[in-house]
Motif scaffolding. Sequence first.
Motif, PDB file in Angstrom:
ATOM      1  N   PRO A   1       1.080  -1.198   0.015  1.00  0.00           N
ATOM      2  CA  PRO A   1      -0.003   0.176   0.114  1.00  0.00           C
ATOM      3  C   PRO A   1       0.804   1.201   0.048  1.00  0.00           C
ATOM      4  O   PRO A   1       0.250   2.328  -0.406  1.00  0.00           O
ATOM      5  N   SER A   2       2.255   1.148   0.162  1.00  0.00           N
ATOM      6  CA  SER A   2       2.900   2.079   0.411  1.00  0.00           C
ATOM      7  C   SER A   2       3.675   2.693  -1.200  1.00  0.00           C
ATOM      8  O   SER A   2       4.075   3.560  -1.382  1.00  0.00           O
ATOM      9  N   SER A   3       3.184   1.749  -2.144  1.00  0.00           N
ATOM     10  CA  SER A   3       3.887   1.796  -3.542  1.00  0.00           C
ATOM     11  C   SER A   3       2.631   2.516  -4.178  1.00  0.00           C
ATOM     12  O   SER A   3       1.786   1.902  -4.563  1.00  0.00           O
ATOM     13  N   ARG A   4       2.660   4.014  -4.249  1.00  0.00           N
ATOM     14  CA  ARG A   4       1.939   4.781  -4.835  1.00  0.00           C
ATOM     15  C   ARG A   4       2.080   5.020  -6.395  1.00  0.00           C
ATOM     16  O   ARG A   4       1.141   5.830  -6.822  1.00  0.00           O
ATOM     17  N   GLN A   5       2.855   4.322  -7.024  1.00  0.00           N
ATOM     18  CA  GLN A   5       3.304   4.694  -8.333  1.00  0.00           C
ATOM     19  C   GLN A   5       2.689   3.812  -9.468  1.00  0.00           C
ATOM     20  O   GLN A   5       2.640   4.049 -10.531  1.00  0.00           O
ATOM     21  N   HIS A   6       1.930   2.503  -8.910  1.00  0.00           N
ATOM     22  CA  HIS A   6       1.329   1.738  -9.898  1.00  0.00           C
ATOM     23  C   HIS A   6      -0.076   1.320  -9.362  1.00  0.00           C
ATOM     24  O   HIS A   6      -0.091   1.258  -8.068  1.00  0.00           O
ATOM     25  N   ARG A   7      -0.823   0.476  -9.970  1.00  0.00           N
ATOM     26  CA  ARG A   7      -2.031   0.245  -9.706  1.00  0.00           C
ATOM     27  C   ARG A   7      -2.133  -0.802  -8.798  1.00  0.00           C
ATOM     28  O   ARG A   7      -2.862  -0.928  -7.715  1.00  0.00           O
ATOM     29  N   LEU A   8      -0.939  -1.853  -8.787  1.00  0.00           N
ATOM     30  CA  LEU A   8      -1.119  -2.827  -7.787  1.00  0.00           C
ATOM     31  C   LEU A   8      -1.005  -2.307  -6.383  1.00  0.00           C
ATOM     32  O   LEU A   8      -1.593  -2.651  -5.614  1.00  0.00           O
ATOM     33  N   GLY A   9      -0.181  -1.149  -6.249  1.00  0.00           N
ATOM     34  CA  GLY A   9      -0.158  -0.638  -4.997  1.00  0.00           C
ATOM     35  C   GLY A   9      -1.064   0.243  -4.491  1.00  0.00           C
ATOM     36  O   GLY A   9      -1.585   0.281  -3.222  1.00  0.00           O
ATOM     37  N   LEU A  10      -1.489   0.841  -5.623  1.00  0.00           N
ATOM     38  CA  LEU A  10      -2.680   1.689  -5.428  1.00  0.00           C
ATOM     39  C   LEU A  10      -4.018   0.995  -5.056  1.00  0.00           C
ATOM     40  O   LEU A  10      -4.967   1.497  -3.979  1.00  0.00           O
ATOM     41  N   THR A  11      -4.153  -0.202  -5.553  1.00  0.00           N
ATOM     42  CA  THR A  11      -5.553  -1.061  -5.101  1.00  0.00           C
ATOM     43  C   THR A  11      -5.121  -1.507  -3.781  1.00  0.00           C
ATOM     44  O   THR A  11      -5.955  -1.560  -2.805  1.00  0.00           O
ATOM     45  N   ALA A  12      -4.054  -1.845  -3.265  1.00  0.00           N
ATOM     46  CA  ALA A  12      -3.746  -2.232  -1.838  1.00  0.00           C
ATOM     47  C   ALA A  12      -4.079  -1.011  -0.902  1.00  0.00           C
ATOM     48  O   ALA A  12      -4.728  -1.231  -0.059  1.00  0.00           O
ATOM     49  N   ALA A  13      -3.486   0.100  -1.322  1.00  0.00           N
ATOM     50  CA  ALA A  13      -3.717   1.331  -0.291  1.00  0.00           C
ATOM     51  C   ALA A  13      -5.285   1.657  -0.388  1.00  0.00           C
ATOM     52  O   ALA A  13      -5.924   1.878   1.055  1.00  0.00           O
ATOM     53  N   ALA A  14      -6.168   1.385  -1.518  1.00  0.00           N
ATOM     54  CA  ALA A  14      -7.578   1.485  -1.338  1.00  0.00           C
ATOM     55  C   ALA A  14      -8.088   0.556  -0.305  1.00  0.00           C
ATOM     56  O   ALA A  14      -9.252   0.885   0.312  1.00  0.00           O
ATOM     57  N   ALA A  15      -7.719  -0.543  -0.549  1.00  0.00           N
ATOM     58  CA  ALA A  15      -8.396  -1.692   0.383  1.00  0.00           C
ATOM     59  C   ALA A  15      -8.126  -1.487   1.845  1.00  0.00           C
ATOM     60  O   ALA A  15      -8.998  -1.453   2.666  1.00  0.00           O
ATOM     61  N   VAL A  16      -6.891  -0.950   2.084  1.00  0.00           N
ATOM     62  CA  VAL A  16      -6.427  -0.530   3.558  1.00  0.00           C
ATOM     63  C   VAL A  16      -7.387   0.578   3.845  1.00  0.00           C
ATOM     64  O   VAL A  16      -8.090   0.490   5.063  1.00  0.00           O
ATOM     65  N   SER A  17      -7.393   1.435   3.126  1.00  0.00           N
ATOM     66  CA  SER A  17      -8.451   2.715   3.522  1.00  0.00           C
ATOM     67  C   SER A  17      -9.771   2.542   3.704  1.00  0.00           C
ATOM     68  O   SER A  17     -10.437   2.826   4.720  1.00  0.00           O
ATOM     69  N   ASP A  18     -10.233   1.544   2.992  1.00  0.00           N
ATOM     70  CA  ASP A  18     -11.812   0.957   3.178  1.00  0.00           C
ATOM     71  C   ASP A  18     -11.841  -0.092   4.500  1.00  0.00           C
ATOM     72  O   ASP A  18     -12.843   0.422   5.397  1.00  0.00           O
ATOM     73  N   ALA A  19     -10.828  -0.684   4.759  1.00  0.00           N
ATOM     74  CA  ALA A  19     -10.926  -1.493   5.905  1.00  0.00           C
ATOM     75  C   ALA A  19     -10.943  -0.579   7.141  1.00  0.00           C
ATOM     76  O   ALA A  19     -11.393  -0.784   8.172  1.00  0.00           O
ATOM     77  N   ARG A  20      -9.984   0.267   6.931  1.00  0.00           N
ATOM     78  CA  ARG A  20      -9.744   1.229   8.286  1.00  0.00           C
ATOM     79  C   ARG A  20     -11.137   2.046   8.494  1.00  0.00           C
ATOM     80  O   ARG A  20     -11.533   2.174   9.680  1.00  0.00           O
TER      81      ARG A  20
END
Length: 394
Positions: free
Chosen positions: A45-64
């Motif tokens: 989720p800290s890899s904001r440069q590509h879709r894989l990282g952004l998808t993980a970041a969005a999932a963490v944000s939703d879970a939070r």
Amino acid sequence: MLPSPGQQPIQRIAPIALDFQATTPCDPAVVAAMEPWWELQWGNPSSRQHRLGLTAAAAVSDARERLAHCLEVDPEQVVFTSGATEANNLALLGHARAIAERRGRPGHLISLSTEHHAVLDPLQQLRREGFRLTLLDPGADGLIDLAQLEDALQSDTVLVSVMAANNEIGVLQPLAQLGALCQERGISLHSDAAQAFGHIPLPIPALGVDMASLSGHKLYGPKGIGALILKPGIALQPLQYGGGQEQGLRPGTLPVPLIIGLAKAAESALADREERSDRLQRLRNQLWQGLQQALPGVVLNGALAPRLPHNLNITVMGVNGNRLQSKLRSRLQCSSGSACSAGRPSHVLRALGRSQDEAGASLRLSLGRTTTAADINGAIAVIKEVVNSLSNQD
Ligand SMILES: Cc1ncc(COP(=O)(O)O)c(C=O)c1O
């Protein structure tokens, strides 16, 4: 050993499971929610440069957000940790040290002698660092009251830590009252809510709790994940330094599947909490009534109310604890104290006035979602038989 040809395999009867406060199995819905996040969606989720990282970041944000909603707090108030032990350490060490730095000297701390070691041990560390510590002894019912806390307050008391529900005797401390007193005096209140969250209502802001520690594996979530819930703006020093995750308070790559599992577990636990609580309380009361009828020497540890609906803790007076535990082992999974106390006589039961021998002859029986009336009747029968067999040997 495998049975030889023609030999019938020995049928092992599974022990009755009554140790759901030590941990719980992962809910299949939780396992399913985590599933895509191990192999398919493996981004950081800290890899904001590509879709894989952004998808993980969005999932963490939703879970939070979903976890925060369960606790009636804002998502920014959630700091993910590896469990309640880490959350307690971060809250107690992190807050006390931050306050001491601000004031230029350590201060006074208050907690209970019946807390889990995940609270007592960081508090002892703070004592070594120069803080003064008062541990309040609850009454024989396991509860403290407002007057006790009021009497213990000193002019430089900076932090009070009181658990929401006790892990051994299940009693529920009067958090809302204690929280109101702490707020009035400008003192921070931390609560270890590992055993409470998902089992009793826990509206963190309404309780006046400034920091609350949670654990995933006590509510049918995965092991290795928990959270510290923080009042906005509370002073906190991190315990680790690194990549700046979790507002710099708990750096380290976020365990995406576990975080998603924790949010799902919290939602599932709250969805049928009242109904489950009523059912388990009825079964727990049947267990207590059945044991009283079966065993003249049985006593209850801690008040029957207010208490977690799924907890019972008893002492069988006059029985040898080691023999009781070893004879029960193959037929009943229960605990002689907290799962973490590793065979030491329970400091909780000792604080309630039980002798060493009595504490040893005690059982924590904790019910779970799958517990049935047949389990309860079976447990009563097994305990009765074992206690009678021990009494006849004496
Ligand atoms: C009251 C309490 N606090 C803390 C813990 C530790 O939690 P974790 O296993 O998530 O570190 C437990 C677990 O037994 C507990 O019952």
